[in-house]
Design a protein around this motif. Structure first.
Motif, short mmCIF file in Angstrom:
data_model
loop_
_atom_site.label_atom_id
_atom_site.label_comp_id
_atom_site.label_asym_id
_atom_site.label_seq_id
_atom_site.Cartn_x
_atom_site.Cartn_y
_atom_site.Cartn_z
N GLU A 1 -94.11 42.29 -169.12
CA GLU A 1 -95.16 41.36 -168.73
C GLU A 1 -96.43 41.76 -169.45
O GLU A 1 -96.59 42.91 -169.86
N HIS B 1 -93.40 46.86 -165.55
CA HIS B 1 -93.14 45.75 -166.48
C HIS B 1 -94.19 45.67 -167.57
O HIS B 1 -93.89 45.29 -168.70
N GLN B 2 -95.42 46.05 -167.28
CA GLN B 2 -96.45 46.09 -168.30
C GLN B 2 -96.19 47.24 -169.27
O GLN B 2 -96.40 47.11 -170.47
#
Length: 114
Positions: free
Chosen positions: A109, A65-66
């Motif tokens: 994220e 997600h990063q």
């Protein structure tokens, strides 16, 4: 990382990979390649990053997600560059990149650095 179904996101990523690869190849076949150099370069970077993002999501990587933050950035850059060229393959690529960037934006994220 939460356990989400990322099927739609992965499909957008892989569609972007295909559009970027197609665009880069088509750009290399243009009569005048020189104005297409940045487009080709961004196409290749975008395809590589989107492909890696799909793999990270498939394996449920802790950083998937990063990583989407970086993926969104290259998709936006590639869409902007491709959008400046009148070739059909560039316009198709720009559209795929915009859709992918939005999908990445919905799921990314922030990067945590302690």
């Amino acid at each position: 990382m939460e356990n989400h179904d990322h099927t739609n996101l992965i499909q957008k990523l892989l569609a972007c990979v295909a559009a970027c690869e197609n665009c880069a190849t088509a750009c290399l076949n243009e009569d005048d390649v020189k104005p297409m150099v940045r487009c080709i370069s961004l196409d290749r970077d975008c395809a590589d990053l989107c492909s890696q993002a799909a793999r990270l999501l498939e394996r449920k990587s802790e950083i998937a997600h990063q990583y989407l933050l970086l993926c969104e950035e290259i998709c936006r850059m590639c869409a902007e560059e491709c959008g400046m060229h009148g070739h059909d393959h560039c316009q198709i690529c720009a559209d795929a990149c915009r859709q992918c960037a939005e999908a990445c934006h919905m799921h990314h994220e922030r990067i945590n650095q302690d």
